[in-house]
Design a protein around this motif. Structure first.
Motif, mmCIF file in Angstrom:
data_model
loop_
_atom_site.group_PDB
_atom_site.id
_atom_site.type_symbol
_atom_site.label_atom_id
_atom_site.label_comp_id
_atom_site.label_asym_id
_atom_site.label_seq_id
_atom_site.Cartn_x
_atom_site.Cartn_y
_atom_site.Cartn_z
ATOM 1 N N ILE A 46 44.479 51.921 24.970
ATOM 2 C CA ILE A 46 43.364 52.175 24.052
ATOM 3 C C ILE A 46 42.043 52.145 24.811
ATOM 4 C CG2 ILE A 46 42.035 51.151 22.147
ATOM 5 C CD1 ILE A 46 44.834 50.320 20.964
ATOM 6 N N ILE A 47 41.845 51.120 25.622
ATOM 7 C CA ILE A 47 40.602 51.000 26.395
ATOM 8 C C ILE A 47 40.431 52.204 27.317
ATOM 9 C CG2 ILE A 47 39.398 49.638 28.156
ATOM 10 C CD1 ILE A 47 39.438 48.291 25.383
ATOM 11 N N GLU A 48 41.487 52.581 28.016
ATOM 12 C CA GLU A 48 41.394 53.713 28.947
ATOM 13 C C GLU A 48 41.086 55.014 28.213
ATOM 14 O OE1 GLU A 48 44.789 53.830 31.543
ATOM 15 O OE2 GLU A 48 44.222 51.955 32.513
ATOM 16 N N LEU A 49 41.731 55.240 27.072
ATOM 17 C CA LEU A 49 41.496 56.476 26.320
ATOM 18 C C LEU A 49 40.096 56.494 25.705
ATOM 19 C CD1 LEU A 49 45.018 56.866 24.683
ATOM 20 C CD2 LEU A 49 44.054 58.241 26.553
ATOM 21 N N SER A 74 37.722 49.309 20.628
ATOM 22 C CA SER A 74 36.395 49.884 20.808
ATOM 23 C C SER A 74 35.331 48.797 20.781
ATOM 24 C CB SER A 74 36.131 50.925 19.713
ATOM 25 O OG SER A 74 34.828 51.438 19.818
ATOM 26 N N ASN A 75 35.462 47.878 19.839
ATOM 27 C CA ASN A 75 34.501 46.774 19.747
ATOM 28 C C ASN A 75 34.555 45.885 20.988
ATOM 29 O OD1 ASN A 75 33.613 47.673 17.259
ATOM 30 N ND2 ASN A 75 34.985 46.342 16.112
ATOM 31 N N ALA A 76 35.749 45.634 21.485
ATOM 32 C CA ALA A 76 35.891 44.817 22.701
ATOM 33 C C ALA A 76 35.247 45.513 23.888
ATOM 34 C CB ALA A 76 37.361 44.540 22.980
ATOM 35 N N LEU A 77 35.428 46.816 23.971
ATOM 36 C CA LEU A 77 34.845 47.592 25.064
ATOM 37 C C LEU A 77 33.321 47.538 24.986
ATOM 38 C CD1 LEU A 77 35.539 49.415 27.453
ATOM 39 C CD2 LEU A 77 35.562 51.343 25.885
#
Length: 81
Positions: A46-49, A74-77
């Protein structure tokens, strides 16, 4: 330093001490349930995408996860930026 931070430091150092992908996978399989391991792998994807700019809905469909899971990623990123 709190006990939780000490435990996290120990975990990080233990993982870093692994000298091969096979050893790392074994440690992760020993520490996590099969579902937890899949969840962690999905979170990484998820983070990479998200970093590649894919829309959240497309990521959810591609990985077979809920949109809320992608939104948490997304929020974590955003927090780590």
């Amino acid at each position: 330093m709190s006990a939780n931070i000490k435990h996290i430091d120990y975990l990080v150092n233990h993982l870093l001490a692994q000298n091969s992908p096979e050893a790392m996978e074994k440690v992760l399989r020993d520490l996590l349930t099969a579902n937890e391991l899949i969840d962690v792998a999905n979170r990484l994807q998820i983070i990479e995408l998200l970093e590649q700019g894919l829309p959240q809905r497309q990521i959810a469909d591609k990985l077979g996860v809920g949109i809320a899971t992608v939104t948490r990623g997304s929020n974590a990123l955003k927090r780590s930026s």
